[in-house]
Write an enzyme that holds these catalytic residues in place. Structure first.
Site, PDB file in Angstrom:
ATOM      1  N   CYS A  85     -12.282  -6.196  -6.772  1.00  0.00           N
ATOM      2  CA  CYS A  85     -12.528  -7.622  -6.949  1.00  0.00           C
ATOM      3  C   CYS A  85     -11.974  -8.134  -8.275  1.00  0.00           C
ATOM      4  CB  CYS A  85     -14.041  -7.853  -6.883  1.00  0.00           C
ATOM      5  SG  CYS A  85     -14.600  -9.498  -7.255  1.00  0.00           S
ATOM      6  N   SER A 133      -9.328 -17.904  -2.708  1.00  0.00           N
ATOM      7  CA  SER A 133      -8.630 -16.881  -3.492  1.00  0.00           C
ATOM      8  C   SER A 133      -7.121 -16.971  -3.386  1.00  0.00           C
ATOM      9  CB  SER A 133      -9.062 -15.502  -3.001  1.00  0.00           C
ATOM     10  OG  SER A 133      -8.672 -15.342  -1.638  1.00  0.00           O
ATOM     11  N   GLY A 134      -6.628 -17.786  -2.444  1.00  0.00           N
ATOM     12  CA  GLY A 134      -5.202 -17.811  -2.147  1.00  0.00           C
ATOM     13  C   GLY A 134      -4.868 -16.994  -0.910  1.00  0.00           C
ATOM     14  N   GLY A 135      -5.853 -16.256  -0.410  1.00  0.00           N
ATOM     15  CA  GLY A 135      -5.657 -15.449   0.788  1.00  0.00           C
ATOM     16  C   GLY A 135      -5.958 -16.223   2.055  1.00  0.00           C
ATOM     17  N   VAL A 136      -5.600 -15.622   3.190  1.00  0.00           N
ATOM     18  CA  VAL A 136      -5.732 -16.315   4.464  1.00  0.00           C
ATOM     19  C   VAL A 136      -7.195 -16.476   4.874  1.00  0.00           C
ATOM     20  CG1 VAL A 136      -5.529 -14.208   5.873  1.00  0.00           C
ATOM     21  CG2 VAL A 136      -4.830 -16.418   6.835  1.00  0.00           C
ATOM     22  N   ASP A 137      -8.053 -15.539   4.532  1.00  0.00           N
ATOM     23  CA  ASP A 137      -9.454 -15.616   4.966  1.00  0.00           C
ATOM     24  C   ASP A 137     -10.162 -16.836   4.395  1.00  0.00           C
ATOM     25  OD1 ASP A 137      -9.180 -13.276   6.409  1.00  0.00           O
ATOM     26  OD2 ASP A 137      -9.859 -12.000   4.765  1.00  0.00           O
ATOM     27  N   SER A 138     -10.062 -17.040   3.090  1.00  0.00           N
ATOM     28  CA  SER A 138     -10.734 -18.192   2.487  1.00  0.00           C
ATOM     29  C   SER A 138     -10.068 -19.501   2.907  1.00  0.00           C
ATOM     30  CB  SER A 138     -10.771 -18.068   0.962  1.00  0.00           C
ATOM     31  OG  SER A 138      -9.483 -17.959   0.405  1.00  0.00           O
ATOM     32  N   CYS A 177     -19.761  -7.546  -8.406  1.00  0.00           N
ATOM     33  CA  CYS A 177     -19.011  -8.787  -8.583  1.00  0.00           C
ATOM     34  C   CYS A 177     -19.597  -9.908  -7.735  1.00  0.00           C
ATOM     35  CB  CYS A 177     -17.547  -8.553  -8.221  1.00  0.00           C
ATOM     36  SG  CYS A 177     -16.508 -10.011  -8.375  1.00  0.00           S
ATOM     37  N   LEU A 196     -15.294 -21.245  -2.331  1.00  0.00           N
ATOM     38  CA  LEU A 196     -14.544 -20.351  -3.204  1.00  0.00           C
ATOM     39  C   LEU A 196     -13.313 -19.859  -2.452  1.00  0.00           C
ATOM     40  CD1 LEU A 196     -17.403 -18.192  -4.788  1.00  0.00           C
ATOM     41  CD2 LEU A 196     -16.091 -20.027  -5.852  1.00  0.00           C
TER      42      LEU A 196
END
Length: 350
Positions: free
Chosen positions: A192, A8-13, A96, A6
């Site tokens: 979320c 999200s467009g963020g750096v973590d994922s 969520c 999964l």
């Protein structure tokens, strides 16, 4: 392994995907789309999806956008609105994760894969009994086990957290070294999936406004007016519009639509040592602990205390230190004394 990741467009994922790729897994990327509460699209989501497409192209991975719009609004936000309307403090992020990310997603798509991976700062630990436990991240500031404290054992056993053993600084550095397009993207804030939606605007749209008094608890003196008790939470300091503070919300009267405040950073009215709990949820099993640490909000601090079992199946926490802003409706998250394992959570009651 076949992994549903999964993103999200963020750096973590994105870094989670990078580590999975390095480990040689067969990865399929998914973005869960949630529209606005009026059924329209979300502009911030379009930007997120475009970033996810870049990540997919960067690693040559399949990518799908899946919608759980109705499920999200029918469950997570319905829970949040109902909780707020009753004068309590919800935690939509906890719900969520259980209902959407590790719930409906796994039921519809994730079950076809060996694991579902996310960019959460958490770990999975195999205990001496051979069971899987939710372990804390070494970075206490980024630890997100409190947001995962309501997931089921089946959900945890199917989960992977590829960056859970890394501090945030290393995640950023790895993103830079891997030349990821979102290496310098700011972390998302807020609830979320709500994206850039203002929380108070969202509450106003659904619950409206209802002016009521702001009252000093000690004197009964009216200090000002609010626009509805549902805009305020126990322990809140900002946004009250009062001079001569600091003022903290210490109590709410739902029937009279009144909120009570107390002045000063050290006012005893905003602290407590006993927390009553209901709806206890153990992720893996009941650890039968008395000496624990806990959190009553998202914070790097783990508070030591004792977990007392009551005759009616409920629990009470006796904290070893004063706890600020005990808010009914919120979750108390239970950890071992060494702050290594998150065992579960319960709803704080009056």
């Amino acid at each position: 392994m076949k992994i549903a990741a999964l993103i999200s467009g963020g750096v973590d994922s994105a870094v989670a995907v990078h580590r999975l790729k390095e480990q040689g897994h067969d990865i399929h990327l998914f973005y869960i789309r949630i529209g606005l509460d009026n059924g329209e699209g979300d502009c911030s989501a379009e930007e997120d999806i475009e970033m996810c497409q870049y990540i997919a192209a960067h690693y040559g991975l399949p990518f799908d956008v899946v919608s759980l719009h109705q499920e999200y609004w029918d469950s997570v936000m319905a829970y949040a609105l109902d909780t707020v309307a009753r004068g309590l403090t919800p935690n939509p992020d906890i719900m969520c994760n259980r209902i959407i990310k590790f719930g409906y997603f796994d039921e519809r798509w994730g079950h076809e894969f060996d694991k579902t991976a996310t960019g959460h700062y958490a770990r999975t630990i195999t205990g001496p009994d051979g069971l899987t436990y939710l372990g804390t991240a070494p970075d206490p500031v980024k630890d997100q086990t409190d947001f995962l404290a309501r997931i089921t054992y089946r959900q945890l056993d199917h989960a992977m957290f590829p960056i859970g053993d890394m501090p945030k600084s290393h995640v950023r550095q790895l993103a830079i070294e891997a030349n990821l397009p979102n290496a310098f993207r700011r972390d998302s804030q807020g609830i979320c999936f709500l994206g850039n939606i203002n929380y108070n605007d969202f509450i106003r749209r659904h619950l409206g406004e209802r002016p009521g008094p702001i009252i000093e608890l000690e004197t009964g003196r009216k200090l000002g007016e609010h626009r509805g008790f549902w805009f305020h939470t126990i322990g809140q300091r900002k946004g009250l519009g009062l001079s001569g503070g600091p003022w903290f919300v210490v109590r709410k009267n739902v029937t009279d639509n009144a909120i009570y405040v107390s002045r000063g950073y050290d006012t005893e009215k905003q602290y407590g040592r006993e927390i009553l709990l209901d709806e206890m949820h153990w992720i893996t099993r009941d650890p039968q602990l008395t000496d624990i640490t806990f959190k009553n909000r998202h914070t790097p601090e783990f508070i030591p205390g004792k977990l007392i079992r009551l005759d009616d199946g409920k629990f009470r926490i006796e904290s070893e230190q004063k706890v600020q802003g005990i808010a009914p409706g919120q979750f108390a998250v239970i950890y071992d004394r060494n702050r290594e394992i998150c065992y579960g959570s319960a709803v704080i009651t009056l």
